[in-house]
Design an enzyme around this catalytic site. Structure first.
Site, PDB file in Angstrom:
ATOM      1  N   ASN A   9     123.746  62.376 -42.702  1.00 11.92           N
ATOM      2  CA  ASN A   9     122.648  61.664 -41.461  1.00 11.92           C
ATOM      3  C   ASN A   9     123.201  60.642 -41.331  1.00 11.92           C
ATOM      4  OD1 ASN A   9     120.503  61.305 -39.769  1.00 11.92           O
ATOM      5  ND2 ASN A   9     119.047  59.903 -41.958  1.00 11.92           N
ATOM      6  N   TRP A  10     123.461  61.302 -39.616  1.00 13.56           N
ATOM      7  CA  TRP A  10     124.284  60.633 -38.328  1.00 13.56           C
ATOM      8  C   TRP A  10     123.304  59.397 -37.804  1.00 13.56           C
ATOM      9  CZ3 TRP A  10     128.690  63.744 -36.574  1.00 13.56           C
ATOM     10  CH2 TRP A  10     129.512  64.542 -37.598  1.00 13.56           C
ATOM     11  N   LYS A  11     122.690  59.193 -37.655  1.00  7.29           N
ATOM     12  CA  LYS A  11     120.852  58.412 -36.837  1.00  7.29           C
ATOM     13  C   LYS A  11     121.854  58.643 -35.823  1.00  7.29           C
ATOM     14  CE  LYS A  11     120.169  56.742 -41.990  1.00  7.29           C
ATOM     15  NZ  LYS A  11     119.460  56.127 -42.600  1.00  7.29           N
ATOM     16  N   HIS A  96     112.130  61.217 -42.310  1.00  5.79           N
ATOM     17  CA  HIS A  96     112.813  60.579 -42.736  1.00  5.79           C
ATOM     18  C   HIS A  96     111.705  59.123 -42.825  1.00  5.79           C
ATOM     19  CE1 HIS A  96     116.201  57.242 -42.660  1.00  5.79           C
ATOM     20  NE2 HIS A  96     116.665  57.911 -43.106  1.00  5.79           N
ATOM     21  N   GLU A  98     112.385  55.953 -41.059  1.00  2.00           N
ATOM     22  CA  GLU A  98     112.383  55.685 -39.717  1.00  2.00           C
ATOM     23  C   GLU A  98     111.991  56.256 -38.728  1.00  2.00           C
ATOM     24  OE1 GLU A  98     116.563  55.721 -39.486  1.00  2.00           O
ATOM     25  OE2 GLU A  98     116.970  54.433 -40.903  1.00  2.00           O
ATOM     26  N   GLU A 168     113.962  58.194 -50.764  1.00  3.61           N
ATOM     27  CA  GLU A 168     115.126  57.371 -50.499  1.00  3.61           C
ATOM     28  C   GLU A 168     113.918  55.744 -49.987  1.00  3.61           C
ATOM     29  OE1 GLU A 168     117.964  59.120 -47.010  1.00  3.61           O
ATOM     30  OE2 GLU A 168     116.199  58.873 -46.264  1.00  3.61           O
ATOM     31  N   GLY A 174     120.820  51.370 -45.287  1.00  2.38           N
ATOM     32  CA  GLY A 174     121.137  50.979 -45.103  1.00  2.38           C
ATOM     33  C   GLY A 174     121.229  49.514 -45.293  1.00  2.38           C
ATOM     34  N   SER A 208     121.458  53.515 -49.577  1.00  2.00           N
ATOM     35  CA  SER A 208     123.472  52.731 -49.744  1.00  2.00           C
ATOM     36  C   SER A 208     124.520  53.402 -50.926  1.00  2.00           C
ATOM     37  CB  SER A 208     123.508  51.534 -49.885  1.00  2.00           C
ATOM     38  OG  SER A 208     122.145  50.411 -48.866  1.00  2.00           O
ATOM     39  N   GLY A 229     123.847  58.007 -45.101  1.00  2.00           N
ATOM     40  CA  GLY A 229     123.596  57.374 -43.828  1.00  2.00           C
ATOM     41  C   GLY A 229     124.813  57.202 -43.204  1.00  2.00           C
ATOM     42  N   GLY A 230     125.389  55.749 -43.445  1.00  2.00           N
ATOM     43  CA  GLY A 230     126.505  55.152 -42.939  1.00  2.00           C
ATOM     44  C   GLY A 230     127.830  55.538 -43.499  1.00  2.00           C
TER      45      GLY A 230
HETATM   46  P1  13P Z   1     122.531  54.419 -45.949  1.00  2.00           P
HETATM   47  O1  13P Z   1     123.002  55.445 -46.609  1.00  2.00           O
HETATM   48  O2  13P Z   1     123.272  54.076 -44.284  1.00  2.00           O
HETATM   49  O3  13P Z   1     121.649  53.362 -46.416  1.00  2.00           O
HETATM   50  O4  13P Z   1     120.945  55.294 -45.130  1.00  2.00           O
HETATM   51  C1  13P Z   1     120.327  56.253 -45.837  1.00  2.00           C
HETATM   52  C2  13P Z   1     119.534  57.045 -45.429  1.00  2.00           C
HETATM   53  O5  13P Z   1     118.932  56.114 -44.057  1.00  2.00           O
HETATM   54  C3  13P Z   1     120.034  58.545 -44.717  1.00  2.00           C
HETATM   55  O6  13P Z   1     119.375  59.115 -44.845  1.00  2.00           O
END
Ligand code: 13P
Length: 247
Positions: A9-11, A96, A98, A168, A174, A208, A229-230
């Protein structure tokens, strides 16, 4: 047996050009990922077309990060299921944390979006998870069960069989503070049993996830991959993670 999925997920990261550069570097590296591991990239909407053009085999699948529940209409700024499927999108993340936290996606909206994704022949990745205060109050199970039931309400058994879930924990996203794999496994087993028909549905852990810890999650019986994510933003790092998921 449930399939193993690594979804990036590149956000709100990468322009279309940067996304294309990622894919060109990633595809040769993805050849080393065990074939049974499904790989999904979820770029921002603006990069979907560029990424789609480069994904000429189905080794790597394309996902979107959100969708509107109507097929078309006066919804300025929104993107519909038919628009996504027209670009070759197969997966759509819905719910999600966010989106829930910053954009007002309620359980009712997540349900509408989940149904819309399915009605458009796409696969929803339905995300649930608790905040730190909910966790500290001992309400994790009740919270994620309520989110899961709300998102899946009204779906037929054949629709349920087509979904993917993601657990999640919000406090792990993050932060570098990942959830203990055994604890995540317990929550996922509660999620899996809170609605009939989820036995064969993949459930991904997110929060994470790194190449160094993914195997500890996928070794758990209820965990069928990662929503990342990251660690999905760099081609070599994400390829390493996808390889490590199946060890
Ligand atoms: P991180 O892997 O950066 O913690 O993000 C997780 C996430 O929100 C994936 O959707």
């Amino acid at each position: 047996m449930r399939r193993l999925i690594c979804a990036g997920n590149w956000k709100m990261h990468k322009t279309a050009h940067e996304a294309a550069d990622f894919v060109k570097a990633f595809l040769p590296l993805a050849a080393a990922v065990p074939f049974a591991t499904e790989i999904v990239l979820c770029p921002p909407f603006t990069a979907l077309a560029a990424v789609s053009q480069l994904l000429t085999t189905d080794r790597v699948q394309l996902g979107a990060q959100d969708v509107h529940w109507e097929r078309s209409g006066a919804f300025t700024g929104e993107i519909s299921g038919p628009m996504l499927s027209d670009l070759g999108v197969q997966y759509v993340i819905v719910g999600h944390s966010e989106r829930r936290e910053y954009f007002g996606d309620t359980d009712a909206i997540v349900r509408l979006k989940t149904a819309a994704v399915l009605e458009n022949g796409l696969t929803p990745i339905v995300a649930v998870g608790e905040t730190l205060s909910i966790r500290d109050a001992g309400n994790t199970s009740a919270h994620v069960i309520a989110q899961t039931r709300a998102a899946l309400e009204g779906l037929s058994s054949s629709q349920l069989a087509r979904i993917v879930l993601a657990y999640e924990p919000v406090w792990a996203i993050g932060t570098g503070r990942n959830c203990d794999p055994a604890e995540a496994n317990t929550v996922m087993s509660e999620i899996r049993s809170c609605v009939p028909g989820l036995h064969d549905v993949p459930i991904l852990y997110g929060g994470s996830v790194k190449a160094e810890n993914i195997a500890a999650y996928t070794a758990q019986p209820e965990i069928d991959g990662g929503l990342v994510g990251g660690a999905s933003l760099d081609p070599a790092v994400f390829a390493q993670l996808c390889i490590a998921a199946d060890t």
